[in-house]
Write an enzyme that holds these catalytic residues in place. Structure first.
Site, PDB file in Angstrom:
ATOM      1  N   LYS A  74      -0.620   5.497   9.661  1.00 16.35           N
ATOM      2  CA  LYS A  74      -1.373   4.940   8.546  1.00 16.35           C
ATOM      3  C   LYS A  74      -0.457   4.262   7.541  1.00 16.35           C
ATOM      4  O   LYS A  74      -0.695   3.123   7.107  1.00 16.35           O
ATOM      5  CB  LYS A  74      -2.165   6.046   7.838  1.00 16.35           C
ATOM      6  CG  LYS A  74      -2.979   5.538   6.652  1.00 16.35           C
ATOM      7  CD  LYS A  74      -3.409   6.637   5.704  1.00 16.35           C
ATOM      8  CE  LYS A  74      -2.312   6.949   4.716  1.00 16.35           C
ATOM      9  NZ  LYS A  74      -2.824   7.596   3.478  1.00 16.35           N
ATOM     10  N   ASN A  75       0.608   4.949   7.146  1.00 17.91           N
ATOM     11  CA  ASN A  75       1.478   4.425   6.096  1.00 17.91           C
ATOM     12  C   ASN A  75       2.251   3.193   6.544  1.00 17.91           C
ATOM     13  O   ASN A  75       2.730   2.429   5.708  1.00 17.91           O
ATOM     14  CB  ASN A  75       2.442   5.511   5.620  1.00 17.91           C
ATOM     15  CG  ASN A  75       1.735   6.605   4.852  1.00 17.91           C
ATOM     16  OD1 ASN A  75       0.683   6.369   4.251  1.00 17.91           O
ATOM     17  ND2 ASN A  75       2.284   7.811   4.873  1.00 17.91           N
TER      18      ASN A  75
ATOM     19  N   ARG B  74      -3.611   3.406  -3.157  1.00 17.52           N
ATOM     20  CA  ARG B  74      -2.332   3.051  -3.763  1.00 17.52           C
ATOM     21  C   ARG B  74      -1.634   1.921  -3.014  1.00 17.52           C
ATOM     22  O   ARG B  74      -0.932   1.105  -3.608  1.00 17.52           O
ATOM     23  CB  ARG B  74      -1.425   4.284  -3.826  1.00 17.52           C
ATOM     24  CG  ARG B  74      -0.144   4.015  -4.585  1.00 17.52           C
ATOM     25  CD  ARG B  74       0.639   5.277  -4.854  1.00 17.52           C
ATOM     26  NE  ARG B  74       1.823   4.962  -5.624  1.00 17.52           N
ATOM     27  CZ  ARG B  74       1.856   4.753  -6.934  1.00 17.52           C
ATOM     28  NH1 ARG B  74       0.738   4.845  -7.631  1.00 17.52           N
ATOM     29  NH2 ARG B  74       2.977   4.451  -7.556  1.00 17.52           N
TER      30      ARG B  74
ATOM     31  N   CYS C  66      -4.284   9.474  -3.707  1.00 22.36           N
ATOM     32  CA  CYS C  66      -4.421  10.919  -3.864  1.00 22.36           C
ATOM     33  C   CYS C  66      -3.917  11.363  -5.225  1.00 22.36           C
ATOM     34  O   CYS C  66      -2.909  10.872  -5.727  1.00 22.36           O
ATOM     35  CB  CYS C  66      -3.647  11.653  -2.774  1.00 22.36           C
ATOM     36  SG  CYS C  66      -4.566  11.847  -1.238  1.00 22.36           S
TER      37      CYS C  66
ATOM     38  N   ASP D 274       4.553  15.066   2.893  1.00 22.39           N
ATOM     39  CA  ASP D 274       3.189  15.034   3.423  1.00 22.39           C
ATOM     40  C   ASP D 274       2.884  16.190   4.371  1.00 22.39           C
ATOM     41  O   ASP D 274       1.723  16.419   4.720  1.00 22.39           O
ATOM     42  CB  ASP D 274       2.926  13.708   4.141  1.00 22.39           C
ATOM     43  CG  ASP D 274       2.653  12.568   3.177  1.00 22.39           C
ATOM     44  OD1 ASP D 274       2.426  12.839   1.984  1.00 22.39           O
ATOM     45  OD2 ASP D 274       2.670  11.402   3.610  1.00 22.39           O
TER      46      ASP D 274
ATOM     47  N   ILE E  81       9.549  16.035  -4.218  1.00 16.64           N
ATOM     48  CA  ILE E  81       9.164  14.626  -4.294  1.00 16.64           C
ATOM     49  C   ILE E  81       8.142  14.394  -5.400  1.00 16.64           C
ATOM     50  O   ILE E  81       8.331  13.541  -6.262  1.00 16.64           O
ATOM     51  CB  ILE E  81       8.592  14.139  -2.944  1.00 16.64           C
ATOM     52  CG1 ILE E  81       9.586  14.421  -1.812  1.00 16.64           C
ATOM     53  CG2 ILE E  81       8.266  12.646  -3.011  1.00 16.64           C
ATOM     54  CD1 ILE E  81      10.904  13.713  -1.944  1.00 16.64           C
TER      55      ILE E  81
END
EC number: 2.5.1.7
Length: 458
Positions: A34-35, A104, A128, A319, A341
Site C-alpha cells: 500500500k505505502n 496523508r 490515522c 506499523d 517513531i
C-alpha cells in the site's frame, strides 16, 4: 469525477465476528505494498505519458488516491490489480478538503505537481490518528529547491519563486529520516535543474521502489536505500511499466498471526530482506523461520517474551508494533515494546487489556506481562494497525469477539478476513448484525471480498 465501488461506504456498524482458538495452516498470497502504490500513483503525475502499474492492492486508500488523481483530470483504467494512469491532460486546481481528508499520502502530490507545473495547492493531509506527523521537512526541503510556500486556512500553496521557470537542485539534510519527506523531495528534484543531494534520507523499501520506477521513467537517481540520495534533474520523464513490491507490513502481520496461534503457514511473494528485523524477533520469541526464494514459512511454538524498539528501516517497523504486542500478551515472561517513531501510538493497549492482557505504559514504552489466555470482546479499532492487533488477539482468545472500526482495516489490508479464513480462521463480516455473505454450508464461515475498485467510469 469519482470512481465507483461495490461498497459505497464503510458503515461503522460493520464488524468481524471471530471465533478464537483455531489454528492456521496453508499458503497466503501477499498483496502489493500500500505505502508503495500510493507514492507511485503520485509519481505518475510527473509525466504526460502512460504509467502501467501492476500488483496494485485493492484498498480504500488506493480508491481515495485514485479519486484525487481523477479530480486533477487524470484518466485511470484498471482491471483486477493493474492500473493504467494517463496524466497528460491535468487541470491544476486546489483539491477539495473532503477528497484528501483521511489520506496523508495525498500530500505526496505536491512535489510532483510543483516540479512539473510550477505550482500546487493542497489541503493539509489526514490519515490515522497516531500522533503528530508534521510536514515541516517536506516544506523546508521544497523551499530549499526554490519553492515559495505559504499556508493559508489549512491549505498549502506552493509555487516557483518569481523569474524562475523550474526548481533548482540543492543540498538538503533532513532533521529526521522522514519517509514522506524523502519521497516528496525525490519527486520534486527529479525534474529540477541540477543536482540535489538528500542526506539523512529514509531507507525504506518503498523509497527504493519509487526510485526504481522513476529511473525507468528516465530519472537519474542514485543511492536509494542509503542515507545519502543523489538526484540529477532531467528535462522530461516518460511512461513505463512497473510492478509494486510486496507489502512487508501485511506479510509481517500474517507471520505474527501464525506465531500467536502456534500455526504453520507460508507467505509469498515477499522480499525476505525487507523483513529481517521482524523475522529476527519472531525467531527470538520461539518461532521457526524458513526462507526460500520469495517465500517465508513460519512454525509457531511456545511464545517467549522479547524486547523491541521501533526504528526506521532496517529497524523494527512501527506499523508492526501493535500486532506484535498482541503476540506478546500471551508470551512467557515480561516483554517491553518501545515506540520510537510516533509519540502517540499506544491506543491499542487499553483495548488489549480489556481482553485480559496485562500491559502498562511508561511514556512510550509498553511493559507486557504475559497471561495464559485472552477473552473474546466487542471492541472498536482506533486505527489501521490497532485493528490488525485486535484481530490477532481475537484469534487467540476464548469465545467470540466482534471487532468494529473496519473502515480502518480496509485502508491497508486487502481481503484480510478472506485470507485468514482460507488458512482456517473462523471469521465473518457482519453488517447491522446480519451476515454480509453466506456460504452454501451454513456451518462454515466465509467472509466477503469487501472491495472491488472500478475507475473505468467518467
Amino acid at each position: 469525477m469519482v470512481c465507483e465501488s461495490n461498497n459505497k461506504s464503510y458503515l461503522k456498524s460493520q464488524n468481524l465476528k471471530i471465533i478464537g482458538k483455531n489454528s492456521l495452516r496453508g499458503n497466503v498470497k501477499i498483496s502489493g505494498a500500500k505505502n508503495s502504490a500510493l507514492v507511485l500513483l503520485a509519481a505518475s503525475l510527473l509525466t504526460d505519458e502512460k504509467i502501467i502499474l501492476d500488483n496494485v492492492p485493492l484498498l480504500t486508500d488506493i480508491e481515495k488516491m485514485g479519486n484525487i488523481l481523477k479530480n486533477l483530470g487524470v484518466k485511470l483504467h484498471n482491471k483486477d490489480h493493474q492500473l493504467i494512469i494517463d496524466s497528460k491532460n491535468i487541470s491544476i486546481q486546489e483539491l477539495p478538503y473532503e477528497l484528501v481528508n483521511g489520506l496523508r499520502a495525498s500530500f505526496f502530490c505536491i512535489g510532483a505537481l510543483l516540479t512539473r507545473f510550477g505550482k500546487a495547492s493542497l489541503p493539509l493531509p489526514g490519515g490515522c490518528n497516531i500522533g503528530e506527523r508534521p510536514i515541516n521537512e517536506h516544506i523546508n526541503g521544497l523551499r530549499a529547491l526554490g519553492a515559495e510556500i505559504i499556508i493559508e486556512k489549512e491549505v498549502v500553496k506552493a509555487k516557483l519563486i518569481k523569474k524562475k521557470s523550474k526548481l533548482f537542485g540543492a543540498n538538503i539534510r533532513l532533521n529526521c529520516p522522514s519517509v514522506g519527506a524523502t519521497e516528496t523531495l525525490i519527486m520534486a528534484a527529479s525534474l529540477a535543474e541540477g543536482r540535489t543531494i538528500i542526506e539523512n534520507a529514509a531507507r525504506e523499501p518503498e523509497i527504493q521502489d519509487l526510485c526504481q520506477m522513476l529511473n525507468k521513467m528516465g530519472a537519474k537517481i542514485y543511492g536509494a536505500g542509503k542515507e545519502k540520495i543523489i538526484i540529477d534533474g532531467v528535462q522530461k520523464l516518460h511512461g513505463c511499466s512497473h510492478k509494486v513490491i510486496p507489502d512487508r507490513i501485511e506479510a509481517g502481520t500474517f507471520l505474527i498471526a501464525a506465531a500467536a496461534t502456534s500455526s504453520s503457514i507460508t507467505i509469498s511473494p515477499v522480499i525476505p530482506n525487507h523483513l529481517e528485523a521482524v523475522l529476527n524477533k519472531l525467531e527470538e520469541s520461539g518461532s521457526k523461520i524458513e526462507k526460500k526464494g520469495n517465500s517465508i514459512s513460519i512454525s509457531g511454538k511456545s511464545i517467549k517474551a522479547v524486547k523491541i524498539k521501533t526504528a526506521p528501516f532496517p529497524g523494527f517497523p512501527t506499523d508492526l508494533q501493535a500486532p506484535f504486542m498482541a503476540l506478546m500478551t500471551i508470551a512467557k515472561g515480561t516483554s517491553m515494546i518501545s515506540e520510537r517513531i510516533f509519540e502517540n501510538r499506544m491506543h491499542h493497549v487499553n483495548l488489549l487489556n480489556q481482553m485480559g492482557a496485562a500491559i502498562t505504559v511508561d511514556d512510550n514504552t509498553a511493559i507486557i506481562n504475559g497471561v495464559k489466555k485472552l477473552k473474546g470482546m466487542n471492541l472498536v479499532g482506533s486505527d489501521l494497525r490497532s485493528s490488525a492487533a485486535l484481530i490477532i488477539a481475537a484469534l487467540i482468545s476464548e469465545n467470540i469477539s466482534h471487532i468494529y472500526g473496519l473502515e480502518h482495516l480496509d485502508r491497508g489490508y486487502e481481503n484480510f478476513e478472506f485470507k485468514l479464513t482460507k488458512l482456517g480462521a473462523k471469521i465473518i463480516r457482519e453488517v447491522d448484525g446480519g451476515i454480509q455473505t453466506k456460504s452454501k454450508n451454513s456451518s462454515e464461515i466465509h467472509p466477503t471480498k469487501n472491495l472491488d475498485i472500478n475507475f473505468n467510469v467518467a
